[in-house]
Write an enzyme that holds these catalytic residues in place. Sequence first.
Site, PDB file in Angstrom:
ATOM      1  N   ARG A  52       8.779  -9.132  -7.012  1.00 10.98           N
ATOM      2  CA  ARG A  52       8.911  -7.657  -7.018  1.00 10.98           C
ATOM      3  C   ARG A  52      10.084  -7.423  -5.750  1.00 10.98           C
ATOM      4  NH1 ARG A  52       3.760  -4.119  -5.493  1.00 10.98           N
ATOM      5  NH2 ARG A  52       3.961  -4.970  -3.443  1.00 10.98           N
ATOM      6  N   LYS A 151      10.450  -0.712  -3.853  1.00  6.48           N
ATOM      7  CA  LYS A 151       9.435  -0.670  -2.730  1.00  6.48           C
ATOM      8  C   LYS A 151      10.634  -0.683  -1.565  1.00  6.48           C
ATOM      9  CE  LYS A 151       5.435  -2.528  -0.675  1.00  6.48           C
ATOM     10  NZ  LYS A 151       4.639  -1.533  -0.452  1.00  6.48           N
ATOM     11  N   GLU A 184      -0.032   7.898  -7.951  1.00  8.95           N
ATOM     12  CA  GLU A 184      -0.961   6.910  -7.334  1.00  8.95           C
ATOM     13  C   GLU A 184      -1.037   7.618  -5.816  1.00  8.95           C
ATOM     14  OE1 GLU A 184       1.807   3.569  -6.347  1.00  8.95           O
ATOM     15  OE2 GLU A 184       3.788   5.182  -6.466  1.00  8.95           O
TER      16      GLU A 184
HETATM   17  N1  PMP Z   1       1.802   2.013  -4.370  1.00  7.45           N
HETATM   18  C1  PMP Z   1       2.520   2.305  -3.260  1.00  7.45           C
HETATM   19  C2  PMP Z   1       3.201   3.310  -3.060  1.00  7.45           C
HETATM   20  C3  PMP Z   1       2.299   1.044  -2.464  1.00  7.45           C
HETATM   21  O1  PMP Z   1       3.136   1.239  -1.142  1.00  7.45           O
HETATM   22  C4  PMP Z   1       1.637   0.153  -2.566  1.00  7.45           C
HETATM   23  C5  PMP Z   1       1.256  -1.045  -1.330  1.00  7.45           C
HETATM   24  N2  PMP Z   1       2.362  -1.938  -1.332  1.00  7.45           N
HETATM   25  C6  PMP Z   1       0.561  -0.047  -3.821  1.00  7.45           C
HETATM   26  C7  PMP Z   1       0.765   0.998  -4.418  1.00  7.45           C
HETATM   27  C8  PMP Z   1      -0.150  -1.167  -3.808  1.00  7.45           C
HETATM   28  O2  PMP Z   1       0.374  -2.164  -4.149  1.00  7.45           O
HETATM   29  P1  PMP Z   1      -0.055  -3.555  -4.074  1.00  7.45           P
HETATM   30  O3  PMP Z   1      -1.250  -3.878  -4.669  1.00  7.45           O
HETATM   31  O4  PMP Z   1       1.075  -4.498  -4.542  1.00  7.45           O
HETATM   32  O5  PMP Z   1      -0.258  -3.722  -2.530  1.00  7.45           O
END
Ligand code: PMP
Length: 285
Positions: A52, A151, A184
């Site tokens: 990612r 990200k 989200e």
């Molecule tokens: N959405 C956002 C905006 C995030 O910053 C994160 C955390 N990194 C997640 C969802 C969850 O992702 P992950 O399960 O890979 O930590």
Amino acid sequence: MSRQVYINGQLFPQEEATISVFDHGLLYGDGVFEGLRAYGGKIFRLEQHVRRLYESAKAICLEIPLSETEMCQAHNETIAANDIQDGYIRSIVTRGAGTLGLDPNRCSNPQVIIIADAITLYPDELYEKGLEIITASTIRNHPAALSPRIKSLNYLNNILAKMEGLQAGCIEALMLNHKGEIAECTGDNIFLVRDGVLMTPPMDAGILGGVTRDAVVELAAEAGIEVQKVTLTRHDLFIADECFLTGTAAEVIPVVKVDDRTIGSGKPGPVTLDLKERFHKLTRS
Ligand code: PMP
């Protein structure tokens, strides 16, 4: 405790781990990052996080001067150097030092930084009782402006929504997309349960593809729970039987109230608890 921070292939004591004030990561949020977690000395889904990171970098035309395999090794070296068994890892790749103008072509050296530290967990009580969240008025970035799949080091969109949550006494806040659909939370993905079916917004709702989200979808399939990646609105949330969030730091955490409305029974539901337990087993196995 002083940490050893990885920068471009070398480990530095944290006091000496510095980068240029001309780095565009600082000046413009021009860079990408990852948040990972180690359990029992092993980084959970390391390759997936690194993948990612490289996808985020590719999307902003940032070339990382390491192969994905070397990046994985660098992560493992950093947790070993810090003697971390259970902890949190933050990896960052910045555009590097440039001029005060925006032009990324004038930045020469991307900085690869890996920080391994202890993890700050949400209080146990929240896992038992469930979270209360609010819907933020700040919508998630429009995918045509800045894709939420990247990200990036610019997390202001999420921070503004988080501030709304905190002002309302909530540690997480729900973010809708530009169409008014559920996207989200500020640092977590969201799931609903209705009539035994698990639902989560699809990628095109404008979300980050969570590593924990993927793991939970797999665990649900193993448990024989039907999973749907479908467009969801607040209406779906209001009539849901259960709701929970997923994230590297949060793992699986129940949500029992949104905007002061009780979800389902007002207690963490059976599907949530089952998946929380399965995720716990998966990470600790
Ligand atoms: N959405 C956002 C905006 C995030 O910053 C994160 C955390 N990194 C997640 C969802 C969850 O992702 P992950 O399960 O890979 O930590």
